[in-house]
Design a protein around this motif. Structure first.
Motif, short mmCIF file in Angstrom:
data_model
loop_
_atom_site.label_atom_id
_atom_site.label_comp_id
_atom_site.label_asym_id
_atom_site.label_seq_id
_atom_site.Cartn_x
_atom_site.Cartn_y
_atom_site.Cartn_z
N TYR A 158 0.27 1.23 -5.69
CA TYR A 158 0.13 -0.22 -5.61
C TYR A 158 1.39 -0.98 -6.02
CZ TYR A 158 -4.61 1.59 -5.81
OH TYR A 158 -5.75 2.33 -5.59
N ASP B 136 -11.00 2.85 -0.55
CA ASP B 136 -10.44 1.52 -0.84
C ASP B 136 -11.58 0.51 -0.88
OD1 ASP B 136 -8.58 -0.39 -1.45
OD2 ASP B 136 -7.72 -0.53 0.56
N ARG C 1 -7.50 1.30 8.52
CA ARG C 1 -6.59 1.83 7.52
C ARG C 1 -6.47 0.94 6.28
NH1 ARG C 1 -0.85 0.84 10.66
NH2 ARG C 1 -0.27 -1.11 9.61
N SER C 2 -6.78 -0.35 6.41
CA SER C 2 -6.72 -1.22 5.23
C SER C 2 -7.63 -2.43 5.42
CB SER C 2 -5.29 -1.68 4.93
OG SER C 2 -4.71 -2.31 6.05
N TYR D 225 -9.00 -6.40 3.51
CA TYR D 225 -8.69 -7.49 2.60
C TYR D 225 -9.81 -8.52 2.69
CZ TYR D 225 -4.19 -5.32 3.64
OH TYR D 225 -3.19 -4.40 3.85
N CYS E 223 2.24 -6.05 4.28
CA CYS E 223 1.36 -6.43 3.16
C CYS E 223 0.72 -7.77 3.46
CB CYS E 223 2.11 -6.46 1.83
SG CYS E 223 3.73 -7.22 1.86
#
Length: 482
Positions: free
Chosen positions: A69, A298, A351-352, A354, A398
């Motif tokens: 991170y 995650d 993959r990510s 938020y 990001c």
């Protein structure tokens, strides 16, 4: 599993809770950082607690986890609303603006940092310096800065209670904070009226110094804070939640409500981390089946919803379903983690993820960005994941998600959007303060942004000045000296 998602079997707890008020999106206690001062903890009494009976592991986390991170030592930049006491509130005779909004990005302090953290409900932030020490600043009405007081801090101040520890990650909620050490141990501070600090009781209403959460199990590798609840992820893929269960955001098949009197509701708070044990898939006709072999990798939290990824790149979401923020093509609350069917194919692995206040973002294996929910206060919402076409082809590195704004570092540029009202967090300048569509921030091009984080109405960037070009560009930026 026939009863999964029906919310039955809620027990009345032995200790009382708080009355329930009707909450709506935007401009109410659901989406705002404070509601008529109801989240002010400054008058609550702090009591002592001892959790030293829970032994800290002596083995440090693997190096790849500790560096997951953080970034190389970088310059801290800030933009947006920096009168912390006023964030999310209206200006009054007693609450006045202490600093003008920063409509462009400013250098902030002379130190360098490896991590910046805030949250979509937060008026406070955590930064980690080059030595791995946690520093905090912003609003501190509930002791969420961990500074052993309730005094707002305008500049990053080291957390004395964590000075012997190396902090590798942190997360911030509305009025509480979680810190993760390199030994996989979690410390909490701030508002604990809903059990969101995970210390095993709500009798202690606030923690002004970091306190070890009441948890036994594998080391923790990730923490996430919603408005008034928390999530911790262990090294074996187990996800644990605690705090306010309203809307099912804890994932335990209940919203925790019970009747105190005939016209007064309260909640059965989870005061210690409790593992989420069921993950489901729901068909169009409402048929529910369990999803097996789920190892979470995650997790991200909005004000009152949660999105998680597993080792098979499947995405699950649960909690408040308003405006489609869960991505299930409907607005129903989900009381247990439900598979987002849109991504459930080989070509759409995630993959990510938020979370903003009332929306979610996901990046798939091909690098495409998807949005579900609503970032604007008006207009149509995305009831299921839809690609953000303006970012097609960009290499997204990001992402920062605020209350209604999004800031993304892609390639060597900074791309932002957020509908009015905004408070300078987009960094577009004094003339153009908001944008309903993604636009580039010209003055930040080439500044080598390595990390992005957003609070309720402020943005934090870490910019790597190792190259001469980036160093010269950053040197010309204005400096914020509160």
């Amino acid at each position: 599993m026939s009863d999964v998602g029906n919310g039955k079997g809620v027990k009345r707890p032995s200790s009382g809770g708080t009355p329930v008020s009707k909450k709506n999106d935007f401009g109410s206690s659901d989406e705002s950082i404070d509601s008529d001062g109801s989240n002010d903890c400054s008058t609550l009494e702090d009591k002592e607690i001892d959790t030293n009976d829970i032994a800290e592991p002596l083995i440090k986390l693997p190096e790849e986890v500790c560096k997951r991170y953080t970034t190389d030592s970088s310059v801290l930049m800030i933009a947006g609303h920096v009168s912390w006491e006023l964030t999310g509130k209206r200006e009054t005779k007693t609450l006045i603006k202490t600093h003008p909004n920063l409509n462009v990005f400013h250098r902030f302090t002379d130190q360098k940092y490896r991590l910046v953290v805030s949250g979509c409900t937060s008026a406070h932030s955590v930064v980690v310096n080059e030595e791995g020490k946690a520093m905090t600043f912003g609003r501190n009405n509930c002791g969420q800065l961990g500074q052993d007081d309730i005094v707002t801090k305008d500049v990053p101040t080291e957390v004395a209670g964590l000075k012997e520890m190396t902090i590798i990650f942190a997360s911030t909620g509305r009025n509480h904070t979680l810190f993760l050490t390199d030994s996989g141990v979690v410390y909490a501070c701030g508002d604990n009226r809903n059990g969101q600090c995970g210390i095993g009781t709500i009798q202690i209403k606030q923690l002004t110094t970091p306190t070890k959460i009441r948890y036994r199990g594998p080391p923790i590798v990730k923490v996430a804070c919603g408005g008034d609840f928390s999530m911790i992820l262990d090294a074996e893929g187990g996800l644990h939640s605690f705090g306010l269960p309203e809307n099912g955001q804890l994932g335990h098949n209940t919203d925790g409500k019970y009747l105190v009197t005939s016209n007064r509701l309260s909640y059965n708070f989870e005061t210690s981390p409790k593992r989420i044990i069921a993950y489901i898939e729901k068909s169009k006709d409402g048929h529910v089946t369990t999803v097996d072999d789920v190892q979470i990798t995650d997790v991200a939290c909005g004000i009152n919803h949660t999105v998680a990824l597993d080792s098979k790149k499947r995405a699950f979401s649960w909690g408040f379903g308003g405006f489609g923020r869960l991505g299930h093509a409907e607005q129903k609350d989900e009381l247990v983690p439900r598979l987002i069917k849109y991504f459930d194919s080989q070509s759409r692995g995630v993959r990510s993820i938020y979370c903003g206040a009332s929306y979610s973002l996901a990046i798939n294996d091909l690098g495409a960005l998807f949005l579900f929910g609503q970032t604007k206060r008006t207009g149509e919402a995305n009831m299921y994941p839809k690609p953000v076409q303006d970012l097609a082809g960009w290499n997204i590195r990001c992402v920062g998600t605020g209350n209604t704004s999004v800031v993304i570092a892609a390639d060597d540029n900074l791309i932002v959007w957020g509908a009015s009202p905004t408070y300078g967090e987009l960094g577009l300048g004094d003339l153009t303060k908001s944008s309903t569509k993604p636009v580039e921030v010209p003055r930040m091009e080439g500044t080598k942004i390595s990390l992005v984080s957003m609070g309720y109405s402020h943005t934090l960037l870490l910019c790597n000045d190792s190259s001469e070009t980036a160093k010269e560009k950053l040197a010309k930026m204005p400096t914020f000296k509160p």
